[in-house]
Scaffold this motif. Sequence first.
Motif, short mmCIF file in Angstrom:
data_model
loop_
_atom_site.label_atom_id
_atom_site.label_comp_id
_atom_site.label_asym_id
_atom_site.label_seq_id
_atom_site.Cartn_x
_atom_site.Cartn_y
_atom_site.Cartn_z
N ILE A 1 1.17 34.41 -8.46
CA ILE A 1 2.34 35.28 -8.63
C ILE A 1 3.15 35.28 -7.34
CG2 ILE A 1 3.06 37.68 -8.95
CD1 ILE A 1 0.53 37.98 -10.75
N ASP A 2 4.45 35.11 -7.48
CA ASP A 2 5.37 35.20 -6.36
C ASP A 2 5.54 36.69 -6.03
OD1 ASP A 2 7.57 35.25 -4.65
OD2 ASP A 2 8.77 33.90 -5.87
N GLU A 3 5.29 37.06 -4.77
CA GLU A 3 5.36 38.48 -4.38
C GLU A 3 6.75 39.08 -4.60
OE1 GLU A 3 3.59 39.39 -0.58
OE2 GLU A 3 1.87 38.09 -1.01
N SER A 4 7.78 38.25 -4.69
CA SER A 4 9.13 38.77 -4.94
C SER A 4 9.24 39.33 -6.37
CB SER A 4 10.19 37.69 -4.72
OG SER A 4 10.10 36.69 -5.72
N LYS A 5 8.27 39.06 -7.21
CA LYS A 5 8.25 39.56 -8.59
C LYS A 5 7.73 41.01 -8.67
CE LYS A 5 9.20 35.50 -10.50
NZ LYS A 5 10.50 35.20 -11.01
N LEU A 6 7.22 41.54 -7.56
CA LEU A 6 6.72 42.91 -7.54
C LEU A 6 7.88 43.90 -7.52
CD1 LEU A 6 3.85 42.55 -4.91
CD2 LEU A 6 3.64 42.55 -7.41
N ILE A 7 7.65 45.09 -8.06
CA ILE A 7 8.69 46.12 -8.04
C ILE A 7 8.96 46.51 -6.60
CG2 ILE A 7 8.16 47.00 -10.36
CD1 ILE A 7 6.71 49.36 -9.04
N ASP A 8 10.16 47.00 -6.37
CA ASP A 8 10.54 47.44 -5.03
C ASP A 8 9.58 48.53 -4.56
OD1 ASP A 8 12.68 45.70 -5.05
OD2 ASP A 8 14.13 47.23 -5.66
N GLY A 9 9.17 48.43 -3.32
CA GLY A 9 8.29 49.43 -2.73
C GLY A 9 6.81 49.14 -2.84
N ALA A 10 6.43 48.23 -3.74
CA ALA A 10 5.01 47.88 -3.86
C ALA A 10 4.61 47.06 -2.63
CB ALA A 10 4.75 47.09 -5.13
N VAL A 11 3.40 47.28 -2.15
CA VAL A 11 2.87 46.53 -1.02
C VAL A 11 1.67 45.72 -1.47
CG1 VAL A 11 3.72 48.21 0.68
CG2 VAL A 11 1.40 48.44 -0.23
N VAL A 12 1.27 44.76 -0.65
CA VAL A 12 0.15 43.89 -1.00
C VAL A 12 -0.98 44.14 0.00
CG1 VAL A 12 -0.62 41.50 -1.25
CG2 VAL A 12 1.70 42.15 -1.94
N TRP A 13 -2.16 44.40 -0.53
CA TRP A 13 -3.36 44.59 0.28
C TRP A 13 -4.46 43.69 -0.29
CZ3 TRP A 13 -4.89 50.40 1.28
CH2 TRP A 13 -3.93 51.01 2.09
N ASN A 14 -5.39 43.31 0.57
CA ASN A 14 -6.59 42.65 0.05
C ASN A 14 -7.64 43.73 -0.21
OD1 ASN A 14 -7.96 43.15 2.52
ND2 ASN A 14 -7.19 41.25 3.38
N ALA A 15 -8.76 43.33 -0.78
CA ALA A 15 -9.81 44.29 -1.14
C ALA A 15 -10.34 45.02 0.10
CB ALA A 15 -10.95 43.57 -1.87
N GLU A 16 -10.47 44.30 1.20
CA GLU A 16 -10.97 44.94 2.42
C GLU A 16 -10.05 46.07 2.89
OE1 GLU A 16 -12.39 43.85 6.97
OE2 GLU A 16 -11.30 42.35 5.81
N ASP A 17 -8.73 45.83 2.82
CA ASP A 17 -7.77 46.87 3.21
C ASP A 17 -7.99 48.13 2.37
OD1 ASP A 17 -6.46 45.13 5.03
OD2 ASP A 17 -5.09 44.43 3.46
N PHE A 18 -8.15 47.93 1.04
CA PHE A 18 -8.33 49.10 0.18
C PHE A 18 -9.66 49.78 0.46
CE2 PHE A 18 -9.53 51.48 -3.60
CZ PHE A 18 -8.43 52.32 -3.69
N LEU A 19 -10.71 49.01 0.70
CA LEU A 19 -12.02 49.61 0.98
C LEU A 19 -12.01 50.42 2.27
CD1 LEU A 19 -14.45 46.82 -0.17
CD2 LEU A 19 -14.21 49.11 -1.15
N ILE A 20 -11.30 49.95 3.27
CA ILE A 20 -11.18 50.72 4.52
C ILE A 20 -10.52 52.06 4.22
CG2 ILE A 20 -9.96 50.80 6.74
CD1 ILE A 20 -10.46 47.70 6.88
N TYR A 21 -9.47 52.04 3.41
CA TYR A 21 -8.81 53.28 2.99
C TYR A 21 -9.75 54.13 2.13
CZ TYR A 21 -5.56 56.45 0.71
OH TYR A 21 -4.94 57.58 0.22
#
Length: 147
Positions: free
Chosen positions: A117-137
Amino acid sequence: MASAKEKAGFIYVKDTLDGGYPALVLGINAARQGMESKIFYSFMGLHLVMKGGAERAKFIPSGLMGAIPGMSTVATEMMKKKIDKANIPSLAELQEVAQLEGVQLIACKMTIDMMEIDESKLIDGAVVWNAEDFLIYAKECKVCLFT
């Protein structure tokens, strides 16, 4: 000294109309209670943070009814009428409210890569994280739910 905000995280993996509401409603309400709130969209759930994805979400009846050709289209229209009659915002409207309330919508990097998926297809304001980023949170969350 101000105390740190409590945190809430929600993991969402479906792309159905009925599945999209819980994470958004919970995320918004967590933010309204003063919590830092994030929703992590992975696998099929990623479709809901792609442009037009919330509008394309369908309601798929469970069991045999969901397997009947055309049933999901009929069931989706019926569900949308119920949603409108109850004055509940659409998924797209609820995503906008969530972002206005400070809820961060996060797209899973692995899913983006896997589905090419091309990240430009995401809605405005959405960010991209990997699983590790989310687990830290998530390790710091008072509430962390798989919706």
